[in-house]
Design a protein around this motif. Structure first.
Motif, mmCIF file in Angstrom:
data_model
loop_
_atom_site.group_PDB
_atom_site.id
_atom_site.type_symbol
_atom_site.label_atom_id
_atom_site.label_comp_id
_atom_site.label_asym_id
_atom_site.label_seq_id
_atom_site.Cartn_x
_atom_site.Cartn_y
_atom_site.Cartn_z
ATOM 1 N N PRO A 1 -3.934 -0.825 2.017
ATOM 2 C CA PRO A 1 -3.448 -1.544 0.843
ATOM 3 C C PRO A 1 -3.085 -0.620 -0.313
ATOM 4 O O PRO A 1 -2.080 -0.802 -0.966
ATOM 5 C CB PRO A 1 -4.614 -2.471 0.491
ATOM 6 N N SER A 2 -3.908 0.410 -0.539
ATOM 7 C CA SER A 2 -3.600 1.299 -1.662
ATOM 8 C C SER A 2 -2.332 2.101 -1.398
ATOM 9 O O SER A 2 -1.530 2.314 -2.298
ATOM 10 C CB SER A 2 -4.779 2.226 -1.954
ATOM 11 N N ASN B 1 0.190 1.102 0.495
ATOM 12 C CA ASN B 1 1.297 0.152 0.379
ATOM 13 C C ASN B 1 1.638 -0.073 -1.089
ATOM 14 O O ASN B 1 2.803 -0.123 -1.462
ATOM 15 C CB ASN B 1 0.933 -1.195 1.013
ATOM 16 N N THR B 2 0.620 -0.242 -1.898
ATOM 17 C CA THR B 2 0.826 -0.485 -3.322
ATOM 18 C C THR B 2 1.531 0.701 -3.959
ATOM 19 O O THR B 2 2.468 0.524 -4.735
ATOM 20 C CB THR B 2 -0.527 -0.759 -4.015
ATOM 21 N N GLN C 1 5.131 0.568 -5.699
ATOM 22 C CA GLN C 1 5.251 1.009 -7.094
ATOM 23 C C GLN C 1 6.327 2.082 -7.225
ATOM 24 O O GLN C 1 7.138 2.060 -8.146
ATOM 25 C CB GLN C 1 3.919 1.572 -7.599
ATOM 26 N N ASN D 1 1.484 -8.757 -9.160
ATOM 27 C CA ASN D 1 1.625 -8.852 -7.706
ATOM 28 C C ASN D 1 2.802 -8.010 -7.227
ATOM 29 O O ASN D 1 3.948 -8.435 -7.300
ATOM 30 C CB ASN D 1 1.809 -10.320 -7.286
ATOM 31 N N LEU D 2 2.517 -6.823 -6.712
ATOM 32 C CA LEU D 2 3.564 -5.923 -6.221
ATOM 33 C C LEU D 2 4.211 -6.403 -4.919
ATOM 34 O O LEU D 2 5.210 -5.846 -4.493
ATOM 35 C CB LEU D 2 2.981 -4.530 -5.986
ATOM 36 N N TYR D 3 3.652 -7.410 -4.297
ATOM 37 C CA TYR D 3 4.146 -7.869 -2.997
ATOM 38 C C TYR D 3 5.177 -8.995 -3.096
ATOM 39 O O TYR D 3 5.650 -9.489 -2.085
ATOM 40 C CB TYR D 3 2.974 -8.306 -2.113
#
Length: 173
Positions: free
Chosen positions: A5-6, A8-9, A13, A36-38
């Motif tokens: 997750p990190s 992907n974030t 970003q 929400n970055l997704y």
């Protein structure tokens, strides 16, 4: 290759920051909700010299937790009439299909999602799709639109142009 997750974030970003720093002509992208970055909002400007010229096509791009190993989904919020757009607005193009072999044999694995793709490459593919003089009819998502392209291309163009005008009016409401 695993995804976290990190990681992907950070990738999302970085892609968002790059698009804000160096905008690409023909579209804009941003977060639907800054927390929400997704979930991204997209605005595609109808490509010049296409049926979509003058349109402002709103869409959303939703990334799975497994991104970039799996592709996001792109859904038009603007009403669309195109053989490669389902009636609910979901876009059906090779670059957004999960990696691997196509069970129906329409696509080579290299045409499908690869983790090297980015938001920019997806949106450039969408603009290319909308710029085509005649839509791809090989495996339509919208059979009725594909049928109209084959049987009444003038009627198809008229319907698309009407929706494009409507999208421009809605963009300024």
């Amino acid at each position: 290759m695993t995804s976290s997750p990190s990681g992907n974030t950070l990738l999302l970003q970085r892609q968002l920051k790059e698009l804000r720093k160096h905008p690409v002509e023909g579209f804009s992208a941003g977060l639907k909700d800054e927390t929400n970055l997704y979930h991204w909002e997209i605005m595609i400007i109808g490509p010049a010299d296409s049926l979509y010229e003058g349109g402002f096509l709103r869409a959303e791009l939703v990334f799975p937790p497994e991104y970039p190993l799996l592709p996001p989904t792109l859904k038009f919020l603007t009403q669309m009439w195109h053989p490669n757009v389902y009636s609910d607005g979901r876009l059906c193009i090779s670059i957004l299909h999960a990696p691997g072999t196509d069970e129906w044999g329409y696509e080579d694995p290299g045409e499908r999602w690869l983790p090297v793709h980015s938001v920019e490459s997806i949106l450039v593919s969408v603009i290319s799709l909308l710029s085509a003089d005649v839509p791809d009819l090989n495996s339509p998502a919208n059979v009725d639109a594909a049928k109209q392209v084959r049987e009444d291309f003038a009627g198809y163009k008229k319907k698309v142009r009407r929706l494009v005008r409507q999208s421009a009016e809605e963009a300024f409401d």
